[in-house]
Structure formats: structure tokens, C-alpha cells
Design an enzyme around this catalytic site. Structure first.
Site, mmCIF file in Angstrom:
data_model
loop_
_atom_site.group_PDB
_atom_site.id
_atom_site.type_symbol
_atom_site.label_atom_id
_atom_site.label_comp_id
_atom_site.label_asym_id
_atom_site.label_seq_id
_atom_site.Cartn_x
_atom_site.Cartn_y
_atom_site.Cartn_z
ATOM 1 N N PHE A 38 0.848 -1.215 0.144
ATOM 2 C CA PHE A 38 -0.206 -0.108 -0.049
ATOM 3 C C PHE A 38 0.898 1.359 -0.106
ATOM 4 O O PHE A 38 0.427 2.240 -0.183
ATOM 5 C CB PHE A 38 -0.748 0.015 1.198
ATOM 6 C CG PHE A 38 -0.323 0.383 2.528
ATOM 7 C CD1 PHE A 38 -0.745 1.877 3.028
ATOM 8 C CD2 PHE A 38 0.234 -0.372 3.492
ATOM 9 C CE1 PHE A 38 -0.115 2.252 4.154
ATOM 10 C CE2 PHE A 38 0.669 0.019 4.520
ATOM 11 C CZ PHE A 38 0.455 1.231 5.086
ATOM 12 N N LYS A 39 2.119 1.305 0.217
ATOM 13 C CA LYS A 39 2.999 2.373 0.589
ATOM 14 C C LYS A 39 3.128 2.863 -0.887
ATOM 15 O O LYS A 39 3.448 4.386 -1.030
ATOM 16 C CB LYS A 39 4.325 2.062 1.024
ATOM 17 C CG LYS A 39 4.270 1.128 2.459
ATOM 18 C CD LYS A 39 3.516 2.050 3.392
ATOM 19 C CE LYS A 39 3.713 1.486 4.901
ATOM 20 N NZ LYS A 39 4.867 1.203 5.446
ATOM 21 N N ASP A 40 2.916 2.122 -1.917
ATOM 22 C CA ASP A 40 3.271 2.604 -3.423
ATOM 23 C C ASP A 40 2.320 3.644 -3.480
ATOM 24 O O ASP A 40 2.715 4.665 -4.442
ATOM 25 C CB ASP A 40 3.096 1.550 -4.338
ATOM 26 C CG ASP A 40 4.003 0.484 -4.317
ATOM 27 O OD1 ASP A 40 5.455 0.814 -4.092
ATOM 28 O OD2 ASP A 40 4.023 -0.854 -4.425
ATOM 29 N N LEU A 51 3.937 6.798 -1.981
ATOM 30 C CA LEU A 51 5.560 7.167 -2.401
ATOM 31 C C LEU A 51 5.806 7.267 -3.825
ATOM 32 O O LEU A 51 6.605 7.849 -4.293
ATOM 33 C CB LEU A 51 6.381 5.918 -1.758
ATOM 34 C CG LEU A 51 6.324 6.045 -0.494
ATOM 35 C CD1 LEU A 51 6.755 4.949 0.533
ATOM 36 C CD2 LEU A 51 7.252 7.218 0.105
ATOM 37 N N THR A 86 7.695 0.474 3.633
ATOM 38 C CA THR A 86 8.169 1.848 3.282
ATOM 39 C C THR A 86 9.162 1.778 2.440
ATOM 40 O O THR A 86 9.476 2.610 1.434
ATOM 41 C CB THR A 86 8.121 2.652 4.465
ATOM 42 O OG1 THR A 86 6.882 2.828 4.981
ATOM 43 C CG2 THR A 86 8.556 4.002 4.356
#
Length: 549
Positions: free
Chosen positions: A178-180, A183, A212
Site C-alpha cells: 500500500f505504500k506505493d 510513495l 516503506t
């Protein structure tokens, strides 16, 4: 795709009701009804869509006042968006927050129904970004490039699960996490902001408990003017998570394996930012969710998920509500959901779903926010005892009182338990609830969902969201749709999945590329002891060497 006729009609009529002239409307922000819009309409068409008539507009829309940013601890205020993003952390160790939280206009969220993710992203982000901050054409380009890397054109699709639950799939980005979502956006935003400041460079410093780091690396690799240093706890990520980081050999990417846990890595990051001469000499920037741009980008998928599981309200009826169950470690993801709720998204409940590192659950159930040792679990990205973004939430729940928040946090950072007042605890409980999920429940949930759906596989973090949702619903009569956030692809945690469903079934599930080939790739990583001075020296020496080369 910026604005539909329905929204423009709604805005026009509300403006007329307030006595706003068409001329005043026309002096607002550019882009809504310009010829470049995918939905070009005339003022007459806008009024027809609302069943009313009015004098024509010249194609411009109201622009809300510019949102500025301040530190939760009172040391800074009046920062513009670009300065807040590039700075990352407050100079007083506080976190940067918007000085005012904008609200969705009546009909605004509904106007985005059936629109692509990129259109919703622009609409939500524009609430915090003025045309002066990032012009429309540039914002659209950043958004388009950020989400073109995702494997599903919906970017963050919602699908039905079991027992009436829904799953928000946040793992379709380049690193399957989900960090994509945030980021990829932040990497392109950094690059854009540096282009506006000729000759400026950034030294990005981040800490990761697993996801992350690889997401930040994919977002920043090869970016001109950016050096990226990522710290992770040596031996405390999954093997694939580590490989996703250390197999990236771009010259501007520098991985550091720290002999400690994630809280140690996070502490080092904060101490680096707290060293003013070092911070200024190297133009430090934050990539963790302490950076406001990450929270902003994550707010979008709460709105998009809401639109996927609801239907338009009948005339005169209240908008339907939804609830979210959010696997929670550093508190950034669920905080984004709270901002969406505060902006006016119809949210019934936000469930803080924790693993056995349950400092947040203890806070909600007992008012106890005290440190304990970090326990290694099947969900390593949530093996955290100090949730950085919790400070932002406490700030807002405490009435935006910087002095009280600074006193509360300084005591906690000195080693004392964080002792909330009765009013503060009640305010927090009025906005969220919490559930704790142990490892045995994680395995049982993975197995149950896999069996009952014919093969849909949760990773351990996503399983915590599902299990917590079921725990919460068993204690309440809420009829609101429950959306469980799925944070990562199961393949990043294959060992845990195998323990849940059995090795035989696991072997029949091929790993997606490029994850399947990571073990064949060369690596580069620097192992360092758990001290800030050692990391500081490594960063200084590496940056100097890069400038010489």
C-alpha cells in the site's frame, strides 16, 4: 476529468444562495470549465443539470483559501505546501499538519462517482493544494505518472470478501504494498518541486519496518538531485521485503541495515532531523509517513473506496456511511482515513487493527500508552511500539493545542508513559475504536478466507484488518458496509501464508514477477550499529563521495 456538470451546478447554486455574483465566481481558481477540461460545459448547461437558471459564468470556479501548515508542537506555522513537503518534520520535532482542514462541498464527493482514480485524486488533493502551490496541468501530470505504474487500472479496487465484508486492494503498485500509493506520488512530487528550485538537492532519510523502504526506493531511484538513505532493522523484515530494497543498485539509493528494531530506526531519523546544522547542511527530507504528502495521497483511496461500495442516496435522504478496518502500525494509514472523515466523507467507524504489539489498542481500551518491548510477529511491518503519526491525531483531538501536545510528547520521549487527560481519551474514542489480533488468529483468518473464496489469499497484515473487522462487528449492530484494507500481496509473506494454508497449496501458487527472481539478483547494503552518530557519518561521507563522482 476535473469536474462534472453536477458538481458545477451544485457549486453555482450554493454560491447564488449566498449572494455570490458570477463575476466573483469567475475570479476564482482556474481549470474547472476551461477548454482543456474533459467535461467542458457552459453555465447554462450547469444550471440545467441542477434544474435552475442563472447568468453565465466565464468557466472559472471558486478557489478556497490557500492551506498553510504548522508544527504540532508550535515551533512553526504559516508554511506553504512545498516547504512542508520538502522539510518533512518540524524543526521543533513536531509533525506538520494543515492549519485548517478543508471540507467537501455539498455534492462534491458524489460528483466523483464513476470517475477514474486519477480524477478523484486530483479532486481530493486540490482541496489542500492551490493553483499557486501546483498548477493544474502539473498536478495532473504528477498524478498520471504516479499511477501509471499500477497493475490494475482502478489503482485501488474494492472487491467483496466474506461475511458481507469488502476488501480494499492496495497492493497493485510496483512493490506490491500500500505504500506505493503515496510513495510513487511523493517521488514524482519531490522531483517536480526540485525542478522549480534550480540547483536544489535533497537527502531523503527514511526508516522502514518492511514496505516503506522498497516503495520509497522505487519512487526515488534515479531521481535527479535526490540521495535516498533507507534504514531497516537487520533480520526483522521478511526476506522478500529486504531483497526488494537491497537489490536496487541505482547510485542514489543507499540501504542501511541497523542492529536494532524499527523503533530504533525511527528514533535515528528523528534525531537526524533534530540536528539543525546537519539537517540544513544536507537538505534532509522525510519519506516516512511523517511527511504530510504521504498522508494526503492516502486520503484519496478512502474516498475512492467509499464510492465503490455505496450507491447514490435517494432524493432527500442522508448519504450512506461506510466503516473501515485498518491494519495499524505507525498510524499514518488510519490517520488519512480520519482526515477524509473530517473533510466530510460519510464514515461510520474507523477500526484501529493492531497485532500483538498493541500499544494503540491498550490506549483505546485502557488509556495506557506506555512502551514495552517489540515482539516479532507474522506481520513485521506492524511490529512497532511508537506510532509516529499518532501525534498528529492527539494534536487534533486535543483542540489543536500546541503547548499541551508539546508537553505530552516531551514527557513520552523522555521515557514516561503518555498520560492522556479524560477529555483527550474521550475525544479519541469518539472518532475511532480498536481491536487486537494475535498470530494464531492471523493464520486462522488467512486459511478461512482462502478456503471460502476459492483461493483469495490475504497477507498477514491484511488478515489483521479482516479479523479485527469481524471482532468489531460481533460487538455492534452497525449495518454500514465494512471495508478492510489489504496492505500487501501475500507473496511478500509466503512463509506465513504457507503456515496458514499448508505448503502443498502454497507450492501451487506461483510468485509474481519480479518477486520470484529477487533471490537471483546482486545486492548492496551497509550494516551499521544502532547509533545516530554512526549513521550521520555514513550519510555525510556518502553524499560527499557522490558529489565528487
Amino acid at each position: 476529468y476535473e469536474h462534472t456538470p453536477r458538481l458545477m451546478a451544485t457549486r453555482l447554486l450554493h454560491s447564488l444562495a449566498r449572494g455570490t455574483s458570477a463575476g466573483a465566481l469567475s475570479s476564482g481558481r482556474r481549470g474547472a470549465l476551461s477548454s482543456s477540461s474533459n467535461f467542458p460545459i457552459t453555465a447554462a448547461q450547469a444550471c440545467t443539470a441542477a434544474g435552475a437558471t442563472s447568468r453565465p459564468l466565464d468557466g472559472r470556479r471558486n478557489m478556497s483559501s490557500r492551506i498553510l501548515y504548522r508544527s504540532t508542537r508550535g515551533g512553526q506555522e504559516g508554511l506553504q505546501f512545498a516547504d512542508a513537503v520538502l522539510q518533512g518534520l518540524g524543526t521543533d520535532k513536531g509533525l506538520l499538519v494543515p492549519q485548517t482542514i478543508p471540507k467537501f462541498e455539498p455534492g462534491e464527493v458524489e460528483s466523483w462517482r464513476n470517475q477514474p482514480y486519477e480524477a478523484v485524486a486530483e479532486g481530493v488533493m486540490r482541496k489542500f493544494l492551490s493553483e499557486e502551490d501546483v498548477p493544474t496541468a502539473d498536478l495532473r501530470d504528477i498524478i498520471k505518472r504516479s499511477y501509471a505504474t499500477f497493475g490494475d487500472k482502478r489503482v485501488t479496487p474494492v472487491e467483496p470478501l466474506i461475511d458481507g465484508l469488502h476488501v480494499l486492494e492496495l497492493y497493485h503498485g510496483p512493490t506490491f504494498a500500500f505504500k506505493d500509493v503515496a510513495l510513487q506520488f511523493l517521488g514524482n512530487l519531490f522531483e517536480y518541486l526540485l525542478q522549480q528550485r534550480n540547483g536544489m538537492t535533497l537527502t531523503v532519510v527514511g526508516a522502514t519496518s518492511g514496505d516503506t523502504g522498497s516503495s520509497a526506493i522505487q519512487g526515488l531511484r534515479g531521481k535527479k538531485g535526490v540521495e535516498c538513505f533507507i534504514m531497516y532493522p537487520d533480520g526483522r523484515t521478511s526476506p522478500i521485503q529486504e531483497r526488494q530494497m537491497i537489490t536496487v543498485l541505482d547510485a542514489n539509493i543507499h540501504n542501511i541495515a541497523i542492529g536494532g528494531d524499527f523503533d530504533d530506526c525511527q528514533r535515528i531519523v528523528k534525531e537526524l532531523f533534530g540536528d539543525a546544522p546537519f539537517r540544513e547542511a544536507h537538505s534532509l527530507a522525510a519519506v516516512n509517513s511523517i511527511n504530510w504528502a504521504r498522508i494526503l495521497a492516502q486520503t484519496v483511496y478512502y474516498v475512492y473506496a467509499y464510492l465503490q461500495v455505496t450507491s447514490p442516496a435517494a432524493a432527500g435522504a442522508a448519504a450512506p456511511k461506510v466503516s473501515f478496518s485498518v491494519p495499524t502500525g505507525n498510524f499514518g494509514d488510519i490517520l488519512a482515513g480520519w482526515y477524509a472523515k473530517e473533510m466530510g466523507l460519510p464514515v461510520d467507524q474507523l477500526v484501529v487493527a493492531t497485532n500483538e504489539n498493541d500499544i494503540l489498542h491498550r490506549f483505546w481500551t485502557k488509556g495506557d500508552y506506555s512502551r514495552s518491548s517489540v515482539r516479532q510477529t507474522l506481520s513485521p511491518s506492524m511490529d512497532i511500539q511508537i506510532s509516529s503519526n499518532f501525534e498528529r491525531f492527539l494534536f487534533h483531538m486535543g483542540g489543536n493545542d500546541t503547548a499541551s501536545l508539546a508537553q505530552l510528547m516531551s514527557g513520552f520521549e523522555a521515557g514516561a508513559p503518555l498520560a492522556p487527560s479524560a477529555d483527550l481519551l474521550a475525544a479519541c474514542r469518539s472518532e475511532m475504536t480498536s481491536e487486537r489480533v494475535a498470530d494464531d488468529e492471523v493464520l486462522a483468518t488467512i486459511a478461512d478466507v482462502h478456503a471460502r473464496t476459492g483461493g483469495f489469499t490475504l497477507d498477514p497484515h491484511s488478515a489483521i484488518g479482516v479479523a479485527a473487522a469481524k471482532q468489531y462487528l460481533a460487538k455492534t449492530s452497525s449495518a454500514s458496509p465494512m471495508i478492510c484494507l489489504a496492505c500487501a500481496h501475500w507473496a511478500k509473506f509466503a512463509k506465513a501464508v504457507g503456515n496458514a494454508i499448508g505448503e502443498e497449496k502454497l507450492q501451487q501458487m506461483p510468485l509474481p514477477e519480479p518477486l520470484a527472481s529477487l533471490h537471483t539478483m546482486p545486492t548492496r547494503v551497509k550494516k551499521l550499529p544502532n547509533t545516530t552518530d554512526t549513521v550521520k557519518s555514513f550519510i555525510a561521507e556518502t553524499v560527499a563521495e557522490r558529489k565528487r563522482s
